[in-house]
Design a protein around this motif. Structure first.
Motif, PDB file in Angstrom:
ATOM      1  N   SER A 142      12.604  59.837  87.078  1.00  0.00           N
ATOM      2  CA  SER A 142      13.239  58.523  86.952  1.00  0.00           C
ATOM      3  C   SER A 142      14.663  58.559  87.496  1.00  0.00           C
ATOM      4  O   SER A 142      15.095  57.648  88.201  1.00  0.00           O
ATOM      5  CB  SER A 142      13.268  58.075  85.491  1.00  0.00           C
ATOM      6  N   VAL A 143      15.394  59.611  87.168  1.00  0.00           N
ATOM      7  CA  VAL A 143      16.763  59.757  87.672  1.00  0.00           C
ATOM      8  C   VAL A 143      16.749  59.840  89.190  1.00  0.00           C
ATOM      9  O   VAL A 143      17.556  59.201  89.871  1.00  0.00           O
ATOM     10  CB  VAL A 143      17.438  61.009  87.057  1.00  0.00           C
ATOM     11  N   ARG A 144      15.827  60.600  89.724  1.00  0.00           N
ATOM     12  CA  ARG A 144      15.700  60.749  91.184  1.00  0.00           C
ATOM     13  C   ARG A 144      15.430  59.396  91.838  1.00  0.00           C
ATOM     14  O   ARG A 144      16.043  59.048  92.853  1.00  0.00           O
ATOM     15  CB  ARG A 144      14.584  61.747  91.492  1.00  0.00           C
TER      16      ARG A 144
ATOM     17  N   ILE B  13      21.829  65.607  84.880  1.00  0.00           N
ATOM     18  CA  ILE B  13      21.936  64.149  84.706  1.00  0.00           C
ATOM     19  C   ILE B  13      20.818  63.652  83.800  1.00  0.00           C
ATOM     20  O   ILE B  13      21.046  62.848  82.899  1.00  0.00           O
ATOM     21  CB  ILE B  13      21.904  63.423  86.064  1.00  0.00           C
ATOM     22  N   ALA B  14      19.612  64.120  84.033  1.00  0.00           N
ATOM     23  CA  ALA B  14      18.461  63.699  83.224  1.00  0.00           C
ATOM     24  C   ALA B  14      18.682  64.032  81.752  1.00  0.00           C
ATOM     25  O   ALA B  14      18.414  63.199  80.880  1.00  0.00           O
ATOM     26  CB  ALA B  14      17.185  64.360  83.734  1.00  0.00           C
TER      27      ALA B  14
ATOM     28  N   GLU C 290      13.454  63.473  84.860  1.00  0.00           N
ATOM     29  CA  GLU C 290      14.077  63.811  86.145  1.00  0.00           C
ATOM     30  C   GLU C 290      13.569  62.918  87.277  1.00  0.00           C
ATOM     31  O   GLU C 290      14.345  62.537  88.159  1.00  0.00           O
ATOM     32  CB  GLU C 290      13.822  65.280  86.493  1.00  0.00           C
TER      33      GLU C 290
ATOM     34  N   VAL D 153      21.485  61.649  80.241  1.00  0.00           N
ATOM     35  CA  VAL D 153      21.069  60.275  79.950  1.00  0.00           C
ATOM     36  C   VAL D 153      19.735  60.219  79.215  1.00  0.00           C
ATOM     37  O   VAL D 153      19.182  59.143  78.981  1.00  0.00           O
ATOM     38  CB  VAL D 153      21.007  59.411  81.238  1.00  0.00           C
TER      39      VAL D 153
ATOM     40  N   VAL E 150      16.221  56.392  90.690  1.00  0.00           N
ATOM     41  CA  VAL E 150      17.419  55.556  90.593  1.00  0.00           C
ATOM     42  C   VAL E 150      18.440  55.976  91.653  1.00  0.00           C
ATOM     43  O   VAL E 150      19.049  55.125  92.316  1.00  0.00           O
ATOM     44  CB  VAL E 150      18.030  55.633  89.174  1.00  0.00           C
ATOM     45  N   ILE E 151      18.619  57.266  91.841  1.00  0.00           N
ATOM     46  CA  ILE E 151      19.578  57.753  92.838  1.00  0.00           C
ATOM     47  C   ILE E 151      19.150  57.361  94.242  1.00  0.00           C
ATOM     48  O   ILE E 151      19.965  56.877  95.046  1.00  0.00           O
ATOM     49  CB  ILE E 151      19.770  59.283  92.708  1.00  0.00           C
TER      50      ILE E 151
ATOM     51  N   MET F 186      20.188  67.298  89.288  1.00  0.00           N
ATOM     52  CA  MET F 186      19.329  66.295  88.695  1.00  0.00           C
ATOM     53  C   MET F 186      18.962  66.614  87.239  1.00  0.00           C
ATOM     54  O   MET F 186      19.004  65.712  86.412  1.00  0.00           O
ATOM     55  CB  MET F 186      18.074  66.210  89.557  1.00  0.00           C
TER      56      MET F 186
ATOM     57  N   ALA G 259      16.665  61.079  80.148  1.00  0.00           N
ATOM     58  CA  ALA G 259      15.639  60.440  80.966  1.00  0.00           C
ATOM     59  C   ALA G 259      14.844  61.513  81.699  1.00  0.00           C
ATOM     60  O   ALA G 259      15.258  62.673  81.795  1.00  0.00           O
ATOM     61  CB  ALA G 259      16.278  59.483  81.966  1.00  0.00           C
TER      62      ALA G 259
END
Length: 83
Positions: free
Chosen positions: A14-16, A4-5, A12, A8, A18-19, A1, A10
């Protein structure tokens, strides 16, 4: 995570989110519901007026436009001219 954060740029969390949403809903989860942020303060008509005024040559408005003109002042002038 975290990778990815950073990729992009973003948060973490928010990424979590979305996933997790993607895992629950699939592709439809990627269609955003709204842009968020502050609501629009001007209407579509106001936007069209601003664009038309910005695209009008200053001489047409009988103004030198050597200084910044605020929107209300420009609007009053346009209303006086019947635009």
């Amino acid at each position: 995570m975290p990778v990815i954060a950073r990729l992009v740029r973003a948060n973490e969390d928010s990424v979590r989110q979305v996933i997790h949403r993607f895992n629950e809903m699939g592709m439809p989860s990627l269609h955003t519901q709204g842009a968020g942020g502050r609501p629009r303060q001007i209407s579509a008509d106001d936007e069209h007026f601003i664009v038309a005024t910005a695209n009008t040559r200053p001489a047409t408005l009988d103004r030198p436009f050597t200084y910044a003109v605020e929107y209300p002042q420009a609007r009053r002038g346009a209303v006086r001219r019947g635009w």
